[in-house]
Write a protein that holds these residues in place. Structure first.
Motif, short mmCIF file in Angstrom:
data_model
loop_
_atom_site.label_atom_id
_atom_site.label_comp_id
_atom_site.label_asym_id
_atom_site.label_seq_id
_atom_site.Cartn_x
_atom_site.Cartn_y
_atom_site.Cartn_z
N LEU A 68 51.27 -48.40 44.12
CA LEU A 68 50.36 -48.84 43.05
C LEU A 68 51.04 -49.28 41.76
CD1 LEU A 68 47.16 -46.57 43.21
CD2 LEU A 68 47.32 -49.05 43.49
N PRO A 69 52.09 -48.57 41.28
CA PRO A 69 52.70 -49.03 40.03
C PRO A 69 53.18 -50.48 40.08
CG PRO A 69 53.43 -46.82 40.55
CD PRO A 69 52.67 -47.30 41.74
N GLY A 70 53.55 -50.95 41.27
CA GLY A 70 54.00 -52.34 41.39
C GLY A 70 52.87 -53.32 41.58
N VAL A 71 51.62 -52.84 41.67
CA VAL A 71 50.44 -53.70 41.82
C VAL A 71 49.45 -53.30 40.72
CG1 VAL A 71 48.75 -54.63 43.45
CG2 VAL A 71 50.86 -53.60 44.31
N PRO A 72 49.73 -53.67 39.47
CA PRO A 72 48.93 -53.18 38.33
C PRO A 72 47.46 -53.53 38.41
CG PRO A 72 50.41 -54.96 37.67
CD PRO A 72 50.82 -54.55 39.04
N VAL A 73 47.11 -54.68 38.99
CA VAL A 73 45.70 -55.05 39.06
C VAL A 73 44.92 -54.06 39.92
CG1 VAL A 73 45.99 -56.57 41.05
CG2 VAL A 73 44.10 -56.97 39.46
N ALA A 74 45.57 -53.46 40.90
CA ALA A 74 44.92 -52.44 41.72
C ALA A 74 44.94 -51.09 41.02
CB ALA A 74 45.60 -52.33 43.07
N ALA A 75 46.06 -50.75 40.36
CA ALA A 75 46.17 -49.47 39.67
C ALA A 75 45.14 -49.34 38.57
CB ALA A 75 47.58 -49.31 39.11
N ALA A 76 44.74 -50.46 37.98
CA ALA A 76 43.77 -50.42 36.88
C ALA A 76 42.36 -50.09 37.35
CB ALA A 76 43.78 -51.76 36.14
N GLN A 77 42.12 -50.15 38.66
CA GLN A 77 40.76 -49.97 39.17
C GLN A 77 40.53 -48.63 39.85
OE1 GLN A 77 38.70 -53.37 40.87
NE2 GLN A 77 40.56 -54.61 40.61
N GLY A 78 41.54 -47.80 39.91
CA GLY A 78 41.32 -46.50 40.51
C GLY A 78 42.60 -45.84 40.93
N ASP A 79 42.50 -44.56 41.29
CA ASP A 79 43.68 -43.84 41.74
C ASP A 79 43.97 -44.17 43.20
OD1 ASP A 79 41.74 -42.51 43.15
OD2 ASP A 79 41.90 -40.63 42.02
N ALA A 80 45.02 -43.56 43.74
CA ALA A 80 45.44 -43.87 45.12
C ALA A 80 44.34 -43.59 46.12
CB ALA A 80 46.70 -43.07 45.46
N SER A 81 43.61 -42.50 45.94
CA SER A 81 42.54 -42.15 46.87
C SER A 81 41.44 -43.20 46.87
CB SER A 81 41.96 -40.78 46.50
OG SER A 81 40.91 -40.44 47.37
N THR A 82 41.08 -43.68 45.67
CA THR A 82 40.02 -44.69 45.56
C THR A 82 40.45 -46.01 46.19
OG1 THR A 82 39.20 -43.68 43.52
CG2 THR A 82 38.56 -45.96 43.95
N ILE A 83 41.64 -46.45 45.89
CA ILE A 83 42.13 -47.72 46.44
C ILE A 83 42.30 -47.63 47.95
CG2 ILE A 83 44.01 -49.40 46.38
CD1 ILE A 83 42.23 -49.36 43.88
N PHE A 84 42.83 -46.50 48.41
CA PHE A 84 42.99 -46.34 49.86
C PHE A 84 41.63 -46.40 50.56
CE2 PHE A 84 42.67 -43.13 53.29
CZ PHE A 84 43.34 -43.83 54.27
N ARG A 85 40.65 -45.72 49.99
CA ARG A 85 39.32 -45.72 50.62
C ARG A 85 38.73 -47.13 50.64
NH1 ARG A 85 37.12 -42.52 54.31
NH2 ARG A 85 34.84 -42.65 54.26
N HIS A 86 38.97 -47.89 49.58
CA HIS A 86 38.49 -49.27 49.53
C HIS A 86 39.13 -50.11 50.64
CE1 HIS A 86 37.28 -53.16 47.88
NE2 HIS A 86 38.55 -53.55 48.02
N LEU A 87 40.41 -49.96 50.82
CA LEU A 87 41.10 -50.73 51.88
C LEU A 87 40.58 -50.33 53.27
CD1 LEU A 87 44.77 -50.60 50.54
CD2 LEU A 87 43.22 -52.57 50.51
N LEU A 88 40.33 -49.04 53.44
CA LEU A 88 39.85 -48.57 54.74
C LEU A 88 38.46 -49.13 55.05
CD1 LEU A 88 40.09 -46.74 57.24
CD2 LEU A 88 39.20 -44.86 55.84
N LEU A 89 37.60 -49.17 54.04
CA LEU A 89 36.21 -49.57 54.27
C LEU A 89 36.00 -51.07 54.22
CD1 LEU A 89 34.31 -46.84 52.20
CD2 LEU A 89 34.73 -46.90 54.67
N ARG A 90 36.78 -51.80 53.42
CA ARG A 90 36.46 -53.20 53.17
C ARG A 90 37.51 -54.20 53.62
NH1 ARG A 90 32.14 -53.39 53.85
NH2 ARG A 90 32.35 -55.59 53.39
N SER A 91 38.71 -53.77 54.00
CA SER A 91 39.73 -54.77 54.35
C SER A 91 39.48 -55.40 55.70
CB SER A 91 41.12 -54.13 54.32
OG SER A 91 41.30 -53.26 55.43
N GLY A 92 38.83 -54.68 56.60
CA GLY A 92 38.66 -55.18 57.96
C GLY A 92 39.90 -55.03 58.81
N LEU A 93 40.98 -54.46 58.26
CA LEU A 93 42.23 -54.32 58.99
C LEU A 93 42.53 -52.87 59.36
CD1 LEU A 93 44.61 -56.73 57.05
CD2 LEU A 93 43.62 -57.06 59.31
#
Length: 921
Positions: A558-583
């Protein structure tokens, strides 16, 4: 409502009179003897003095079953009403085996009722084969109950050995009393098992009956589709060591779902996306549903699934926590089944001990090599302890060596790339699924147009056809074609880029779907996070990771991807990828994996290149798990970086002490080179110089070595231009040994080669391929009239009839003269080669007016009972009926073949005797 216990109703007053009828009564003058007597001499339904017929025995068992299942108050019947007769018949067959037991009465009493029941079942192991699980359990319970009374009956006979009478009589009397009491008070184990199996089967049928159809993005469309609607039958071919010695009856492809027809252990190989896991799901659902009308239809290839209990065991789930593989009692808990805690104690052991299991072990390639070897030993132990079950193991082709499970008598099958008709069928099914959720006639009309145009594009564009070889890629192509209004990428890297764009951004954006979790990420930051996650999967040698591990990876990134770090912690971003990435998906609570390994390898390769881990990729270049990573890394790397990467792989091969490893690394470098966007000519020249020493092969041994490397070698095999006849033959041999539809474009380049050996090999190799696809791609273009086409099935005969019938035909055992008359066009056939045992007379050959040369191969008589094959006399061939054929000029037979009727042949017919070794094409 608690079920009643059937055998509780079988008290002594019911069973004893029936058991007495099974045995001869002591006649006058019977007295004590000082030695035991054989049970087989006591039964009343065998021998010259039998008093009980098989029909009478069946009536007795029918009475026993009826008394066991008749209503006795509230509760459930142990078996459906229609199965009572089947249980009675099976029990009669088992009791009839008393006459075959090589056991004495004292020995039987000493062993006890359970051992006696096991001995009888071993004599008649197929008695319960066609019973349901509940019916088989009822049979076993009644059998053991009967054995208690049979042994008690032995101890009461006047001829029973006196010195054992008191001891064993008392023991059996106590056992009998306890049995009567326990059967009245304790629920039967088989009833508990049957109730649990019903719940378990319903769970398996529900869980595995859904498939993901990639990329269907119409408004309000589901993400999954029923297996019944989406499943596509695939072809699988047998693995052979040599084209000259195929396993008899196993050189044609079969439908993959028929893998257990005639065999009970199968190792199934298939490329990424070829449909291995989908086939596992299909088998599990088929067994769980137990549609006996389908499974037991006369000689059905699906009959092996009848009354089987499926266990779907993804290796990645079995090794999720550690490398130790589970014992059967922990199968359900290790895959995190919600029914794990509900299974009756010892249930899995009872299922497997009875030979009723269908064990589906998916994804050997998704574990490190050290775990694969441990898995093989684990399998050996299970098969030794639990014979008689069905076992399927799946793997990528090169993850395990050839004959990896040969010692355990596993047949090896390889999923073939989808045939042309298979691709057409998939495209039609995909668009049907999309139409079924369309909300307007306009959408459905658009889908009709897309289906037509995509089908035409796949058939006419070679680059696209090479990509559409498995269900995963076909699904992506269909989705992209629809998503892009008819535009399709033509290279593999472009295809993945387009698919990722569709899944990661366009799908939700074009559906006007707001992010439900408030996280809004564009495509690029999602790819950054996912590729780092994918790379960690690859480095850890795992196909699944725990949530906590995945979250730590996201937190580190996350520190190297600031646009993602600004929207939530690791748990929130991980959950978003799991539910919405389709991958990503969640195969079990608390763990994740990629929807398919190809996406993991593509993204992992991108991360490796961007992180500068080229040296690590070079070190891993010979590992089968890294094959696609290496190829995709060449596609992602910058020109100078790619050049150094490929040369390092080639040089590592130069320094290897192993000839196989050297060949493998040189071919990996050459295969990866084909994915490079830009590469200096000198680098291409250096790599091609190394492969020139390997391809084309110079000997049959080299051809087999190249075939063992698989698809990497196939990509590099050349066409016939500039090759000698011998090089052409060996190149074709290599492609034939590799097999699969991916080899057809190459083989079709050789179909007009003038060398007879090349054409002969092509004309006999189609047993390894889809019959129709091979005939259309290769056989239809053969130009040489001096080669024999070999046919082994009516399907091949039918296919040949649709083409121009060849002038020379060799027919294998198993086909009849009627088959030839029905399917072979008579207008071209001049040479025919058939088994001499095909026909007693040859008048039917007059239906082929141009036939002038007939080869009669040695007959293959069945061995006489009790005699070895050499003891069977060679049958005489009667040639007199050949006189009716006016055009016949030559008849070839082997030396020492007994002949009759040659005096009736015209003087123009020459009978030529040749040695067996000279009877060649």
């Amino acid at each position: 409502m608690d079920p009643t216990v059937p055998t509780a109703r079988l008290a002594s007053s019911v069973v004893v009179p029936l058991v007495k009828k099974l045995f001869q009564q002591d006649g006058p003058g019977a007295g004590l003897v000082d030695r035991p007597v054989r049970i087989s001499s006591l039964v009343s339904f065998r021998g010259e003095k039998r008093t009980l017929s098989e029909q009478d025995l069946h009536k007795l068992t029918a009475t026993l079953v009826r008394r066991a299942v008749e209503p006795a108050g509230p509760g459930e019947r142990p078996v459906p009403i229609g199965e009572d007769a089947s249980v009675a018949l099976a029990l009669a067959r088992t009791l009839y085996s008393l006459g075959d037991l090589d056991m004495e009465d004292v020995q039987a009493v000493r062993f006890g009722p359970q051992a006696l029941a096991r001995a009888m079942r071993s004599v008649e192991p197929n008695a319960t084969r066609h019973l349901s699980a509940a019916a088989a359990n009822l049979h076993d319970a009644l059998l053991e109950t009967a054995c208690v009374y049979i042994l008690h009956f032995f101890t009461q006979r006047s001829t029973f050995v006196p010195r054992t009478l008191v001891q064993h009589s008392q023991a059996l009397a106590d056992s009998l009393a306890r049995t009567d009491e326990l059967l009245r008070r304790v629920p039967s184990q088989f009833t508990q098992d049957a109730l649990f199996e019903a719940r378990y089967a319903a769970h398996i049928a529900h869980k595995h009956n859904m498939l993901t159809i990639y990329g269907i993005d119409l408004t309000n469309s589901p993400e999954q589709w029923p297996l019944d609607a989406a499943y596509l039958s695939l072809e699988a071919g047998f693995a052979h060591e040599s084209r000259r010695a195929p396993i008899r009856g196993e050189h044609a492809t079969i439908r993959a779902e028929h893998a257990f027809h005639g065999r009970d252990r199968v190792l199934l190989r298939g490329e990424a996306g070829s449909g291995k896991t989908t086939l596992v799901q299909w088998m599990a659902v088929t067994a769980a549903r137990q549609d006996r009308a389908i499974l037991r239809e006369g000689g059905s290839p699906l009959a092996p699934f009848a009354d089987r209990v499926p266990f779907v065991l993804p290796i990645r789930s079995l090794t999720r926590q550690d490398d130790d593989l589970p014992t059967p009692d922990h199968f359900l808990s290790r895959i995190r089944s919600p029914l794990a805690a509900a299974q009756p104690p010892g249930w899995t052991d009872r299922v497997l001990a009875a030979g009723r299991g269908l064990i589906l072990i998916d994804g050997i390639d998704e574990t490190p090599e050290k775990v694969r070897e441990r898995t093989r030993r684990w399998l050996q132990d299970l098969i030794t302890v639990y014979p008689g079950n069905l076992w399927l193991v799946t793997s990528r082709p090169s993850a395990v060596r050839p004959r990896w499970l040969a010692a355990e008598t596993f047949a090896e099958l390889s999923l073939a790339p989808m045939s042309r008709s298979g691709v057409d069928s998939f495209i039609h099914r995909w668009h049907n699924a999309a139409r079924s959720v369309s909300e307007s006639d306009e959408q459905r009309e658009q889908l009709d147009m897309y289906e037509t145009s995509l089908g035409a594009a796949v058939r006419s564009k070679n680059d696209l056809a090479r990509l559409a070889t498995n269900p995963l890629m076909c699904g992506l192509i269909c989705a992209l074609h629809c998503d892009r209004r008819g535009y399709l990428p033509h290279a593999r890297k472009e295809l993945y880029e387009a698919a990722l764009s569709m899944l990661l951004s366009r799908r939700d954006r074009e559906r006007d779907m707001a992010s439900p979790d408030g996280v809004e990420l564009t495509e690029e930051p999602k790819i950054r996070l996912l590729q780092r996650l994918a790379y960690k999967f690859i480095l850890n040698g795992k196909a699944e990771l725990d949530y906590s591990h995945a979250e730590r990876i996201i937190a580190d990134t996350l520190p190297g991807v600031p646009v993602a770090a600004a929207q939530g912690d690791a748990s929130t971003i991980f959950r978003h990828l799991l539910l919405r990435s389709g991958l990503l998906r969640e195969p079990a609570d608390g763990s994740i994996d990629f929807i398919h390994r190809t996406f993991q390898d593509y993204l992992g390769a991108k991360a490796a290149v961007e992180e500068g881990d080229i040296s690590l990729l070079v070190l891993r270049a010979a590992e089968t798990q890294w094959e696609d990573v290496i190829r995709m890394a060449a596609a992602h790397a910058r020109p100078a970086e790619c050049a150094e990467f490929l040369l390092d792989i080639a040089r590592r091969g130069d320094s290897s002490n192993s000839g196989y490893r050297r060949t493998q690394l040189h071919l990996v470098a050459a295969a990866a080179m084909e994915h490079a966007t830009e590469l200096q000519p000198r680098v291409r020249a250096e790599i091609k110089e190394r492969t020139a020493a390997l391809i084309p092969p110079k000997t049959s041994a080299e051809a087999k070595d190249l075939a063992g490397i698989g698809s990497v070698a196939l990509e590099l095999l050349p066409g016939p231009h500039g090759l000698t006849d011998e090089q052409c033959l060996l190149t074709v041999e290599t492609a034939v040994l590799i097999g699969g539809e991916a080899a057809l474009p190459l083989l079709s380049q050789y179909r007009d080669h003038p060398a007879v050996p090349v054409q002969q090999l092509l004309s006999t190799a189609w047993h390894r391929f889809d019959t129709r696809a091979y005939a259309e791609s290769v056989l239809a273009g053969l130009t040489e009239d001096e080669v024999y086409y070999e046919v082994t099935s009516q399907d091949e005969l039918t296919t040949l009839r649709e083409l121009a019938t060849p002038s020379r035909l060799r027919v294998a055992d198993g086909l009849t003269s009627a088959d030839l008359v029905r399917h072979v066009r008579p207008g071209r056939l001049t040479h025919l080669w058939v088994p001499g045992s095909m026909s007693a007379t040859w008048f039917w050959l007059s239906g082929f007016p141009l036939l002038h040369t007939l080869t009669l191969a040695p007959g293959r008589p069945e061995p006489a009972p009790g005699l070895p094959v050499p003891g069977v006399p060679v049958p005489t061939l009667d040639l007199s009926s050949l006189a009716a054929h006016p055009a016949l000029r030559t008849v070839r037979v082997v030396v020492d073949q007994p002949l009759a009727g040659t005096e009736h042949l015209a003087g123009t017919v020459e009978v030529v005797e040749v040695r067996q070794t000279e009877l060649t094409w």
